[in-house]
Write a protein that holds these residues in place. Sequence first.
Motif, short mmCIF file in Angstrom:
data_model
loop_
_atom_site.label_atom_id
_atom_site.label_comp_id
_atom_site.label_asym_id
_atom_site.label_seq_id
_atom_site.Cartn_x
_atom_site.Cartn_y
_atom_site.Cartn_z
N ASP A 153 0.82 -1.21 0.00
CA ASP A 153 0.00 0.00 0.00
C ASP A 153 0.86 1.26 0.00
OD1 ASP A 153 -2.41 -1.41 0.02
OD2 ASP A 153 -2.32 -1.64 2.20
N ASP A 154 2.13 1.12 -0.35
CA ASP A 154 3.12 2.19 -0.41
C ASP A 154 3.45 2.80 0.94
OD1 ASP A 154 4.20 2.27 -2.96
OD2 ASP A 154 2.58 3.49 -3.76
N GLU A 155 3.13 2.11 2.03
CA GLU A 155 3.60 2.57 3.33
C GLU A 155 5.11 2.31 3.40
OE1 GLU A 155 2.50 -1.76 4.06
OE2 GLU A 155 1.94 -0.16 2.71
N GLU A 156 5.82 3.20 4.10
CA GLU A 156 7.27 3.07 4.18
C GLU A 156 7.67 2.58 5.57
OE1 GLU A 156 11.40 5.52 3.31
OE2 GLU A 156 9.49 6.57 3.16
N TYR A 157 8.45 1.52 5.60
CA TYR A 157 8.97 0.96 6.84
C TYR A 157 10.36 1.52 7.07
CZ TYR A 157 5.08 -2.24 6.45
OH TYR A 157 3.82 -2.77 6.37
#
Length: 105
Positions: free
Chosen positions: A79-83
């Motif tokens: 979901d294009d979240e960045e870790y």
Amino acid sequence: MPYDLHITRAGSQLRSAEFPIPQAQWEAALADWPRVDDLLTNFYWRDGQLWIYPEGEKSIAEIAAFAAERLGARLLGGDDEEYLPDGSVVWDDPAQRPDLPARPA
């Protein structure tokens, strides 16, 4: 964690082909990473990015640190979240996230 993650230099994993990580470059980085067998169960290169399936959620921060330090890249979810290497997750708008410059091999 039955979820694929993406190591990419693009602001969005959907744009990874525009800012590719050369296959030879990530292969060399993985070969020099002693924890790769402990943290990744399955991974492959496609469209300029490394697709990975981590071995549990505890490994995500370490994989994010590896991506940043060794490849000058970021770790993004589906979901294009960045870790981030500190274990936090950023859910900002990927259209506002800057693309990262290529690093020499």
